[in-house]
Scaffold this motif. Structure first.
Motif, PDB file in Angstrom:
ATOM      1  N   LEU A 203       0.830  -1.204   0.000  1.00  0.00           N
ATOM      2  CA  LEU A 203       0.000   0.000   0.000  1.00  0.00           C
ATOM      3  C   LEU A 203       0.862   1.250   0.000  1.00  0.00           C
ATOM      4  CD1 LEU A 203      -2.743  -1.015   2.619  1.00  0.00           C
ATOM      5  CD2 LEU A 203      -2.858  -1.198   0.120  1.00  0.00           C
ATOM      6  N   HIS A 204       1.926   1.228   0.793  1.00  0.00           N
ATOM      7  CA  HIS A 204       2.858   2.350   0.851  1.00  0.00           C
ATOM      8  C   HIS A 204       3.452   2.630  -0.527  1.00  0.00           C
ATOM      9  CE1 HIS A 204       6.035   4.911   2.612  1.00  0.00           C
ATOM     10  NE2 HIS A 204       6.885   4.242   1.859  1.00  0.00           N
ATOM     11  N   GLN A 205       3.814   1.583  -1.253  1.00  0.00           N
ATOM     12  CA  GLN A 205       4.415   1.762  -2.566  1.00  0.00           C
ATOM     13  C   GLN A 205       3.397   2.285  -3.582  1.00  0.00           C
ATOM     14  OE1 GLN A 205       7.785   1.308  -3.285  1.00  0.00           O
ATOM     15  NE2 GLN A 205       7.153   2.407  -5.129  1.00  0.00           N
ATOM     16  N   VAL A 206       2.156   1.814  -3.515  1.00  0.00           N
ATOM     17  CA  VAL A 206       1.123   2.312  -4.429  1.00  0.00           C
ATOM     18  C   VAL A 206       0.914   3.814  -4.226  1.00  0.00           C
ATOM     19  CG1 VAL A 206      -1.341   2.236  -4.964  1.00  0.00           C
ATOM     20  CG2 VAL A 206      -0.071   0.109  -4.714  1.00  0.00           C
ATOM     21  N   ARG A 207       0.900   4.265  -2.973  1.00  0.00           N
ATOM     22  CA  ARG A 207       0.705   5.698  -2.717  1.00  0.00           C
ATOM     23  C   ARG A 207       1.870   6.526  -3.257  1.00  0.00           C
ATOM     24  NH1 ARG A 207      -0.254   3.568   2.956  1.00  0.00           N
ATOM     25  NH2 ARG A 207      -2.364   2.705   2.788  1.00  0.00           N
ATOM     26  N   ARG A 208       3.077   6.021  -3.129  1.00  0.00           N
ATOM     27  CA  ARG A 208       4.227   6.731  -3.696  1.00  0.00           C
ATOM     28  C   ARG A 208       4.147   6.755  -5.221  1.00  0.00           C
ATOM     29  NH1 ARG A 208       9.882   5.044  -1.090  1.00  0.00           N
ATOM     30  NH2 ARG A 208       9.329   3.037  -2.032  1.00  0.00           N
ATOM     31  N   ASP A 209       3.771   5.617  -5.813  1.00  0.00           N
ATOM     32  CA  ASP A 209       3.641   5.564  -7.269  1.00  0.00           C
ATOM     33  C   ASP A 209       2.558   6.513  -7.777  1.00  0.00           C
ATOM     34  OD1 ASP A 209       5.629   3.679  -7.388  1.00  0.00           O
ATOM     35  OD2 ASP A 209       4.294   1.966  -7.696  1.00  0.00           O
ATOM     36  N   ARG A 210       1.491   6.692  -6.978  1.00  0.00           N
ATOM     37  CA  ARG A 210       0.415   7.601  -7.385  1.00  0.00           C
ATOM     38  C   ARG A 210       0.934   9.026  -7.548  1.00  0.00           C
ATOM     39  NH1 ARG A 210      -3.986   6.937  -3.385  1.00  0.00           N
ATOM     40  NH2 ARG A 210      -2.779   8.349  -2.078  1.00  0.00           N
ATOM     41  N   LEU A 211       1.749   9.478  -6.613  1.00  0.00           N
ATOM     42  CA  LEU A 211       2.331  10.819  -6.705  1.00  0.00           C
ATOM     43  C   LEU A 211       3.245  10.939  -7.918  1.00  0.00           C
ATOM     44  CD1 LEU A 211       3.247  11.434  -2.953  1.00  0.00           C
ATOM     45  CD2 LEU A 211       1.275  12.308  -4.200  1.00  0.00           C
ATOM     46  N   ASP A 212       4.066   9.932  -8.119  1.00  0.00           N
ATOM     47  CA  ASP A 212       5.001   9.958  -9.243  1.00  0.00           C
ATOM     48  C   ASP A 212       4.256   9.936 -10.575  1.00  0.00           C
ATOM     49  OD1 ASP A 212       7.923   9.431 -10.255  1.00  0.00           O
ATOM     50  OD2 ASP A 212       6.695   7.886 -11.231  1.00  0.00           O
ATOM     51  N   MET A 213       3.238   9.088 -10.671  1.00  0.00           N
ATOM     52  CA  MET A 213       2.484   8.970 -11.916  1.00  0.00           C
ATOM     53  C   MET A 213       1.713  10.253 -12.220  1.00  0.00           C
ATOM     54  SD  MET A 213      -0.204   5.950 -12.874  1.00  0.00           S
ATOM     55  CE  MET A 213      -1.371   6.085 -14.239  1.00  0.00           C
ATOM     56  N   ALA A 214       1.111  10.862 -11.199  1.00  0.00           N
ATOM     57  CA  ALA A 214       0.384  12.117 -11.404  1.00  0.00           C
ATOM     58  C   ALA A 214       1.319  13.214 -11.894  1.00  0.00           C
ATOM     59  CB  ALA A 214      -0.294  12.537 -10.105  1.00  0.00           C
ATOM     60  N   SER A 215       2.529  13.245 -11.346  1.00  0.00           N
ATOM     61  CA  SER A 215       3.495  14.257 -11.760  1.00  0.00           C
ATOM     62  C   SER A 215       3.892  14.090 -13.220  1.00  0.00           C
ATOM     63  CB  SER A 215       4.734  14.175 -10.861  1.00  0.00           C
ATOM     64  OG  SER A 215       5.736  15.075 -11.291  1.00  0.00           O
ATOM     65  N   HIS A 216       4.126  12.854 -13.656  1.00  0.00           N
ATOM     66  CA  HIS A 216       4.515  12.621 -15.044  1.00  0.00           C
ATOM     67  C   HIS A 216       3.365  12.929 -16.009  1.00  0.00           C
ATOM     68  CE1 HIS A 216       7.972  10.463 -13.314  1.00  0.00           C
ATOM     69  NE2 HIS A 216       8.530  10.583 -14.505  1.00  0.00           N
ATOM     70  N   LEU A 217       2.159  12.514 -15.661  1.00  0.00           N
ATOM     71  CA  LEU A 217       1.022  12.769 -16.555  1.00  0.00           C
ATOM     72  C   LEU A 217       0.705  14.259 -16.648  1.00  0.00           C
ATOM     73  CD1 LEU A 217      -1.361   9.840 -15.514  1.00  0.00           C
ATOM     74  CD2 LEU A 217      -0.146  10.086 -17.696  1.00  0.00           C
ATOM     75  N   ALA A 218       0.884  14.987 -15.548  1.00  0.00           N
ATOM     76  CA  ALA A 218       0.564  16.414 -15.545  1.00  0.00           C
ATOM     77  C   ALA A 218       1.469  17.208 -16.474  1.00  0.00           C
ATOM     78  CB  ALA A 218       0.664  16.967 -14.123  1.00  0.00           C
ATOM     79  N   GLN A 219       2.592  16.641 -16.880  1.00  0.00           N
ATOM     80  CA  GLN A 219       3.508  17.346 -17.777  1.00  0.00           C
ATOM     81  C   GLN A 219       3.107  17.221 -19.243  1.00  0.00           C
ATOM     82  OE1 GLN A 219       7.686  16.472 -16.879  1.00  0.00           O
ATOM     83  NE2 GLN A 219       7.105  15.944 -14.783  1.00  0.00           N
TER      84      GLN A 219
END
Length: 542
Positions: free
Chosen positions: A278-294
């Protein structure tokens, strides 16, 4: 696969073909990278899969234990009383029985949302009052306005998904408890927490403990989504013993299979790995949102689920993007054109590891912008132009609100709202409604539906993930008092399937609501759990 994409999506009753169908179609025994089905990619661990593989013959050869035995083991793990829990063959089985047993004539649900909450009641002839979430406010649910909507229509059952699917919108526990208490006179209040264990906005976000103390509240929880095992089909509900027992008494003797039993009994030895996943999914969510927002023109909405809701750039058609990602890049995404309250400009993208996200971003760049980033390429004439959907949604649009059935929708709009019937026989106990003075004999004009007030938001811009910080608790809200509907003579029998409440919106009216863009999801903190989380999702088991 390229020649058969349209037939694959048309031939399924679900929103997308199964992974098995896509794997068969691929011809090489490998399916696409799955950004469609919201599954935990880090659990079970490889060691757990090896254990299940070694025991496969026994698992599929012999009958499982009874549901009571499996439920007791799960409750021991989650520290819940077994009499307050009912386990089902997936949350969909529980939704079906809730509808058959406890939804008598009407149900309210914010849209867009999980399709079974709209489709299931309509398939059994119930009236579904759909409260449209506004794109201009980031699809956020205003609980006070939702309560006003419920009172105006005299709805008897209210549903809230937290986090909501497909947008990942989150409501704080304190606000939900206030809402539950304000709706104490309803037949039922359902809080669907299927994706709550991926949330990190609060330390203890679940309302399961509060639900067990209230006479009309059910909390629905998923296991397949959290544990990365959709194919096993298991989920559970939590409620007071009377409600939980009512559902439990209707379930088949062996509604839980031997795979479900094996997983439930092995979980007690893998709590630390589950918390880390669960901890890793939450970290991946932040990373994925940052990449898509670009990506230029792509809007990413705040999410507390294990998925992100995105709006495509102007000129991009969701079915075209979906089909090209699948045929050209072997990437499967969830195009949301068949969700009531959404449109084909929206995709739901499941949170996945960084290596898969880089592949997704590269594929989106080529599909949306060609060989370089820039303005989106309009391709409306080259795709399948088809958003697969369930029979109930198709019937809702085509039979009542799209082409229209002469006189049916008009009859529903002209007829006054019927008074809610009282429970018969040995139904569940409910608080008595608050008496009010009878209304005038003349039927009042249809009241306009309250809609959430738009919230000014800045235009989307590329951002780096901000420093994690806990989200603030909401201020107390005031909810409208329960009011009995005005007395009126109405035609006998339930409202026809697919017809909206008097003065309400039809599916055609709530589809495709648009508004200004929003900023990417803000970062929030996450716990550092080292042992098995309890039923509230994020706590520690001593």
């Amino acid at each position: 696969m390229a020649d058969n994409v349209t037939s694959l999506f048309r031939s399924t009753a679900a929103h997308s073909p199964s992974m098995a169908a896509l794997t068969r179609e691929g011809g090489d025994g490998a399916g696409p990278v799955d950004f469609c089905i919201p599954c935990n990619p880090y659990f079970p661990t490889p060691e757990m899969f090896e254990d299940m593989g070694a025991r496969l013959r026994d698992i599929i050869t012999y009958y499982p234990s009874s549901a009571d035995t499996i439920t007791a083991e799960l409750c021991s793990l989650l520290q819940l009383p077994p009499q307050c829990v009912a386990m089902g063959n997936g949350s969909t089985e529980l939704i079906t029985w809730i509808d058959h047993l406890m939804v008598r004539e009407s149900l309210a649900i914010p849209v867009p949302t999980f399709g079974r909450w709209t489709d299931q009641p309509m398939e059994t002839g119930k009236r579904v009052d759909m409260f449209p979430l506004q794109e201009s406010s980031g699809f956020a649910l205003d609980l006070a306005q939702y309560a006003e909507f419920i009172r105006a229509r005299g709805t008897r059952v209210a549903v809230i998904c937290n986090p909501n699917n497909p947008d990942g919108g989150y409501l704080h526990k304190h606000a939900l408890v206030q809402f539950m208490d304000a709706m104490a006179d309803l037949d039922l209040v359902i809080i669907d927490e299927s994706f709550l264990e991926f949330a990190d906005a609060e330390q203890e976000p679940s309302v399961v403990q509060e639900a067990m103390l209230r006479p009309n509240v059910i909390v629905l929880r998923s296991l397949g989504k959290n544990f990365g095992l959709h194919g096993i089909r298991f989920g559970y509900l939590v409620a007071n013993p009377a409600l939980a027992g009512m559902v439990r008494s209707m379930l088949p003797k062996w509604n839980l299979n031997a795979f479900a039993e094996h997983v439930v009994f092995m979980l007690k030895n893998h709590g630390a790995e589950y918390a880390q996943s669960l901890h890793q999914v939450r970290r991946d969510r932040l990373d994925m949102a940052s990449h898509l927002a670009q990506l230029p023109g792509l809007t990413v909405y705040p999410s507390q689920g294990n998925f992100l809701f995105v709006r495509l750039p102007v000129g991009a058609e969701g079915t075209v993007v979906r089909d090209r990602l699948l045929t050209e890049h072997r990437i499967l995404v969830r195009e949301c054109g068949n969700k009531i309250g959404s449109s084909s400009r929206f995709l739901r993208l499941v949170v996945r590891p960084q290596v898969d996200v880089r592949r997704l971003v590269s594929g989106l760049e080529q599909v949306l912008y060609g060989s370089r980033r820039g303005a989106a390429v309009p391709e409306l004439g080259t795709g399948t132009n088809y958003s697969s959907g369930t029979a109930a949604v198709d019937r809702l649009v085509s039979s009542t609100n799209g082409a229209g059935v002469p006189g049916l929708a008009a009859q529903a709009m002209a007829a006054p709202m019927p008074a809610a019937p009282q429970p018969q026989g040995g139904g569940m106990p409910m608080p008595a409604p608050v008496p009010v003075a009878p209304a005038a004999a003349a039927a009042p004009a249809p009241a306009p539906m309250p809609t959430p007030m738009p919230m000014p938001m800045p235009a989307p811009a590329p951002v780096a993930p901000p420093t994690p910080a806990p989200a603030p608790a909401p201020a107390p809200m005031s909810f409208p008092s329960p009011v009995a509907p005005a007395a009126a003579v109405v035609p006998p029998g339930p409202t026809p399937p697919g017809v909206p409440a008097r003065g309400g919106l039809t599916a055609a009216q709530v589809r495709g609501t648009t508004g200004p863009g929003l900023t990417p999801a803000p970062a929030t903190g996450w716990p550092n759990s080292q042992s098995w989380p309890n039923a509230a999702g994020m706590g520690q088991v001593g």
